[in-house]
Design an enzyme around this catalytic site. Structure first.
Site, PDB file in Angstrom:
ATOM      1  N   GLY A   1       0.850  -1.182   0.000  1.00  0.00           N
ATOM      2  CA  GLY A   1       0.000   0.000   0.000  1.00  0.00           C
ATOM      3  C   GLY A   1       0.884   1.230   0.000  1.00  0.00           C
ATOM      4  O   GLY A   1       2.045   1.170   0.439  1.00  0.00           O
TER       5      GLY A   1
ATOM      6  N   CYS B   1       5.919  -0.029   7.745  1.00  0.00           N
ATOM      7  CA  CYS B   1       5.534   1.131   6.946  1.00  0.00           C
ATOM      8  C   CYS B   1       6.744   1.575   6.132  1.00  0.00           C
ATOM      9  O   CYS B   1       7.852   1.661   6.669  1.00  0.00           O
ATOM     10  CB  CYS B   1       5.081   2.269   7.859  1.00  0.00           C
ATOM     11  SG  CYS B   1       4.643   3.763   6.956  1.00  0.00           S
ATOM     12  N   LEU B   2       6.515   1.866   4.873  1.00  0.00           N
ATOM     13  CA  LEU B   2       7.611   2.303   3.994  1.00  0.00           C
ATOM     14  C   LEU B   2       8.224   3.626   4.463  1.00  0.00           C
ATOM     15  O   LEU B   2       9.336   3.959   4.082  1.00  0.00           O
ATOM     16  CB  LEU B   2       7.113   2.447   2.554  1.00  0.00           C
ATOM     17  CG  LEU B   2       6.622   1.147   1.898  1.00  0.00           C
ATOM     18  CD1 LEU B   2       6.006   1.445   0.539  1.00  0.00           C
ATOM     19  CD2 LEU B   2       7.763   0.147   1.764  1.00  0.00           C
TER      20      LEU B   2
ATOM     21  N   HIS C   1      -2.788   7.086   7.158  1.00  0.00           N
ATOM     22  CA  HIS C   1      -1.807   8.016   6.568  1.00  0.00           C
ATOM     23  C   HIS C   1      -2.488   9.329   6.149  1.00  0.00           C
ATOM     24  O   HIS C   1      -1.866  10.388   6.176  1.00  0.00           O
ATOM     25  CB  HIS C   1      -1.136   7.395   5.343  1.00  0.00           C
ATOM     26  CG  HIS C   1       0.085   6.582   5.661  1.00  0.00           C
ATOM     27  ND1 HIS C   1       1.182   7.107   6.316  1.00  0.00           N
ATOM     28  CD2 HIS C   1       0.404   5.293   5.404  1.00  0.00           C
ATOM     29  CE1 HIS C   1       2.112   6.170   6.446  1.00  0.00           C
ATOM     30  NE2 HIS C   1       1.663   5.050   5.903  1.00  0.00           N
TER      31      HIS C   1
ATOM     32  N   GLN D   1       2.994   9.825   1.583  1.00  0.00           N
ATOM     33  CA  GLN D   1       4.271   9.108   1.532  1.00  0.00           C
ATOM     34  C   GLN D   1       5.095   9.453   0.298  1.00  0.00           C
ATOM     35  O   GLN D   1       6.260   9.077   0.195  1.00  0.00           O
ATOM     36  CB  GLN D   1       4.025   7.595   1.563  1.00  0.00           C
ATOM     37  CG  GLN D   1       3.420   7.136   2.878  1.00  0.00           C
ATOM     38  CD  GLN D   1       3.323   5.632   2.925  1.00  0.00           C
ATOM     39  OE1 GLN D   1       2.386   5.059   2.417  1.00  0.00           O
ATOM     40  NE2 GLN D   1       4.321   4.992   3.507  1.00  0.00           N
TER      41      GLN D   1
ATOM     42  N   HIS E   1      -4.217   0.907   7.667  1.00  0.00           N
ATOM     43  CA  HIS E   1      -2.893   1.528   7.679  1.00  0.00           C
ATOM     44  C   HIS E   1      -2.831   2.703   6.696  1.00  0.00           C
ATOM     45  O   HIS E   1      -2.370   3.797   7.040  1.00  0.00           O
ATOM     46  CB  HIS E   1      -1.852   0.451   7.321  1.00  0.00           C
ATOM     47  CG  HIS E   1      -0.447   0.945   7.314  1.00  0.00           C
ATOM     48  ND1 HIS E   1       0.492   0.559   8.241  1.00  0.00           N
ATOM     49  CD2 HIS E   1       0.192   1.818   6.485  1.00  0.00           C
ATOM     50  CE1 HIS E   1       1.642   1.173   7.985  1.00  0.00           C
ATOM     51  NE2 HIS E   1       1.488   1.941   6.921  1.00  0.00           N
ATOM     52  N   GLU E   2      -3.337   2.466   5.466  1.00  0.00           N
ATOM     53  CA  GLU E   2      -3.276   3.525   4.450  1.00  0.00           C
ATOM     54  C   GLU E   2      -4.229   4.671   4.781  1.00  0.00           C
ATOM     55  O   GLU E   2      -3.892   5.850   4.595  1.00  0.00           O
ATOM     56  CB  GLU E   2      -3.575   2.956   3.059  1.00  0.00           C
ATOM     57  CG  GLU E   2      -2.630   1.857   2.596  1.00  0.00           C
ATOM     58  CD  GLU E   2      -1.157   2.191   2.795  1.00  0.00           C
ATOM     59  OE1 GLU E   2      -0.769   3.368   2.658  1.00  0.00           O
ATOM     60  OE2 GLU E   2      -0.392   1.258   3.108  1.00  0.00           O
TER      61      GLU E   2
HETATM   62 NI    NI Z   1       2.717   3.274   5.889  1.00  0.00          NI
END
Ligand code: NI
Length: 195
Positions: A46, A103-104, A149, A51, A145-146
């Protein structure tokens, strides 16, 4: 298409609420294509607009369930998300193996977090068409999660007290203070469970 730099914990856009998508034009669709390419290269399951440095209520997702081979892949603009009640720890113990996410924007870290098992997502696709989908299990986790954000919330913010403290110490040790990192182009990389 292009691989975009991914913002790192500490970058202000990650920690504030994003604004609605208003233009469903060719530029948005090009952005979405870049987000998919960036997510694939990272690799992640995702990726939300903050991000990649944009305060827009927009995310993409792409995940294949290893159990049944079914793939969820899509674009969510201006999403709404309804959650099933979260099961408390005294009813069901936290399974660190099955409930750990990453998380990226907090690279190479992963912590256990209880999430709702089922969600209902209402959103618009990249053409502005509204849709509604239900997800459960890991797919439901990706949506939560997304979605977080877009409200400036990173999963780290939701950890239980002791884990949160540990995570913040680790983030300080790693020196995450904003900025970006750029994924290398894909060479048939295996998918990881980060968003
Ligand atoms: Ni994330």
């Amino acid at each position: 298409m292009a691989i975009l730099p991914i913002t790192i914990w500490g970058e202000p856009v990650l920690h504030r609420a994003a604004q609605p998508v208003t233009e469903f034009d060719a530029a948005l669709r090009a952005l979405v294509a870049d987000m998919f390419e960036t997510m694939e290269a990272a690799p992640g399951v995702g990726l939300a607009a903050p991000q990649i440095g944009l305060g827009l209520r927009l995310f993409v997702y792409d995940w294949t369930n290893p159990r049944d081979g079914r793939t969820i892949r899509g674009v969510a603009a201006n999403p709404e998300l309804w959650l099933s009640p979260v099961v408390p720890f005294d009813v069901q113990e936290l399974d660190e193996r099955a409930e750990t996410e990453g998380c990226l924007s907090v690279p190479d870290e992963a912590y256990p977090l209880r999430r709702a098992h089922r969600v209902l997502l209402r959103a618009q696709d990249e053409h502005g068409e509204p849709y509604e989908l239900e997800f459960e299990g890991w797919a439901a986790r990706i949506m939560q999660h997304e979605f977080d954000h877009l409200d400036g919330v990173i999963y780290i913010n939701r950890l239980d007290f002791m884990t949160h403290r540990k995570a913040l110490k680790e983030i300080a040790r790693l020196g995450f203070k904003g900025g970006t990192w750029t994924p290398a182009p894909v060479d048939a990389a295996e998918g990881a469970a980060a968003g």
